[in-house]
Design an enzyme around this catalytic site. Structure first.
Site, PDB file in Angstrom:
ATOM      1  CB  CYS A  80      32.068   3.728  22.738  1.00  0.00           C
ATOM      2  SG  CYS A  80      33.264   2.395  23.002  1.00  0.00           S
ATOM      3  CE  LYS A 111      31.621   5.252  18.743  1.00  0.00           C
ATOM      4  NZ  LYS A 111      31.912   3.797  18.858  1.00  0.00           N
ATOM      5  CD  GLU A 152      29.413   1.626  20.759  1.00  0.00           C
ATOM      6  OE1 GLU A 152      29.644   2.171  19.672  1.00  0.00           O
ATOM      7  OE2 GLU A 152      30.266   1.504  21.677  1.00  0.00           O
TER       8      GLU A 152
END
Length: 521
Positions: free
Chosen positions: A223, A190, A90
């Protein structure tokens, strides 16, 4: 094991579904399988010297080219090792610390691969502002491998859209997947942003998968997503995904949420393979990548080396991990027999040279270790010190009681403690946690329990367990020098989730059961 818990066990403890009633435990067993070669690259990204200042598109492309050049070098290095897929981190291409306005020149226009079949390398002029996507697509072709990377993307929106931002566009933190012929096959935006004011969270959760000829279906998330039900758990539950591509920019936080620690815990808990690529900025506490199967990990954590690192490993196409089992050996491990007796309410008996002393599990004598409180992971844990060479400890908070049954081959001068937390975590995110944690303290005082340490000498043979209110319990296991270990056994016994380990090869830093009650976030 309750009927409700059994009904959902297929989701979390793969293999336990065969046991409709009674004991549902898990031992770690290998099975024959075919393999593929995976690569992840921990990238030391070139960052913008002034991320708050607005730059031109050309200036943004020049900076991103420096990172993309490194990516291409790593693709070719992985290709020489026969890699079928590579995952990059990321924020690896554009960096971080931007505002919503200053990141705009770094964003590519992102069509949906569900609506448009597109090969950016072979069709470079089909859409404007897609230079990064074109470069990644060409890398996949050149390396003859699937490629997963993270970039910033933009999507124009109309004022009639009630969610459309005032500047007339959505900006997303986006993972993309390309096939080995350069075709865009997956896009994930995300969902659980971590203090990322430059980006929007999509109105609907992306549940993204892509198919490969070498390992079947892969899923993607990013993440902070790993701590939440959507998309991580739902992706596994609804799509039967066995392999996860996981770009991340994770700042390590000991003792419970180091990058490699949670990556490995997710792979073990769900019986899947996780290809985790972290960014490499040690001065910011950002390192820790790995190729994690339920049984084995190939990881990298380095706070000293300033450069990136490529990990390549051969992994099973059908990961074997948690296999539901009742005890089938002719002789049960003595420590496990003792655990089952304590769990059933029998007195715990400690032997010494003179006598056998027994204390009923529910009654603690005047010599029991004191209970104290200390901050761990910004949460107020209730703890008891771990004293002596063997024993049975219990500590409770709200509805959760944690237990430790332990033996030590030798005492060390280090202080260890058993801690419990059952409540809403509210710092750097809000989510409900139930945790049982055996941790090495930072010093000799109780107030040091929960501090961030990475070196330890203490060895334990132990059972750790608790009466969790959730099926989603992650086994965290970290040993000295930021190394990983694997439990000997995991599972449910009498509505308690347990972890068993004998024969540590290095000192214990953390052994924890980290439960998430997603519905109480």
């Amino acid at each position: 094991m309750s009927g409700a818990r059994t009904a959902h066990a297929l989701v979390f403890l793969l293999g336990c579904s065969a046991l409709a009633l009674g004991v549902c435990s898990a031992s770690l067993e290998h099975g024959e399988a075919e393999y593929y070669v995976a690569a992840v690259y921990e990238h030391r990204s070139v960052l913008s010297p002034n991320p708050l200042e607005l730059s031109s598109r050309q200036q943004a492309l020049e900076l991103m080219k420096q990172n993309l050049d490194v990516y291409e070098q790593q693709v070719m290095a992985a290709a020489q090792k026969g890699a079928h897929i590579i995952v990059f981190p990321e924020d690896g291409i554009h960096g971080f610390n931007f505002t919503r306005t200053s990141i705009y020149p770094f964003l590519d226009l992102m069509p949906s691969p569900r609506l448009v079949s597109w090969n950016p390398c072979l069709e470079p002029f089909r859409f404007n502002d897609t230079e990064v996507l074109q470069r990644l697509s060409c890398m996949a072709i050149k390396g003859k491998m699937f490629l997963v990377a993270n970039l910033g993307t933009k999507q124009p929106c109309l004022g009639s859209d009630p969610g459309c931002p005032q500047d007339g566009r959505y900006q997303f933190n986006t993972n993309v997947a390309f096939s080995d012929n350069g075709t865009l096959v997956g896009r994930y935006r995300k969902h659980n942003l971590y203090f990322e004011e430059a980006f929007d969270s999509p109105a609907d959760v992306d549940l993204t998968t892509f198919d490969t000829p070498f390992a079947g279906k892969f899923g993607m998330f990013t993440c902070f997503d790993i701590l939440f039900f959507d998309p991580a758990v739902r992706l596994l539950r609804d799509f039967e995904v066995k392999h996860i591509a996981y770009p991340t920019a994770w700042m390590n936080q000991l003792p419970l949420l180091a990058a490699i620690e949670i990556q490995k815990a997710f792979a073990t808990a769900f019986g899947v393979t996780v290809l985790a690529a972290n960014i490499h900025h040690p001065t910011l506490g950002m390192t820790g990548s790995g190729i994690h199967t339920p049984l084995k990990s190939f990881w990298y954590h380095n706070m000293d080396d300033p450069e990136g690192h490529l990990i390549i490993a051969r992994v099973a196409t059908n990961p074997q991990g948690l296999v539901g089992t009742e005890n089938t050996t002719s002789e049960m491990d003595p420590s496990h027999r003792k655990f089952l007796k304590v769990l059933s309410g029998d007195p715990y008996c400690e032997k010494d040279a003179q006598e056998v002393r027994c204390d009923e599990a529910a009654k603690w004598n005047l010599n029991a270790p004191p209970t104290f409180h200390s901050e761990m992971m910004y949460d107020n844990f209730t703890l008891v010190p771990v004293w002596g060479k063997e024993g049975h400890l219990q500590v409770c908070s709200n509805s959760l009681c944690c237990h430790l049954l332990f033996e030590r081959p030798a005492l060390s001068k280090e202080l260890y403690a058993l801690g419990v937390f059952d409540g809403l975590h509210t710092v750097h995110g809000t989510y409900y946690v139930q945790a049982c944690a055996l941790v090495k303290c930072g010093g000799a005082g109780f107030e040091t329990c929960g501090q961030e340490i990475s070196e330890a000498e203490g060895l334990f043979d132990f059972h750790l367990w608790g009466n969790f209110s959730t099926l989603y319990v992650f086994p965290l296991f970290l040993t000295s020098g930021m190394t990983l270990d694997t439990p000997d056994q995991l599972g449910w016994e009498s509505d308690h989730y347990f972890l068993r380990k004998r024969g540590l090869s290095s000192g214990l830093v953390t052994a924890a059961l980290y439960g998430r009650l997603y519905e109480r976030n």
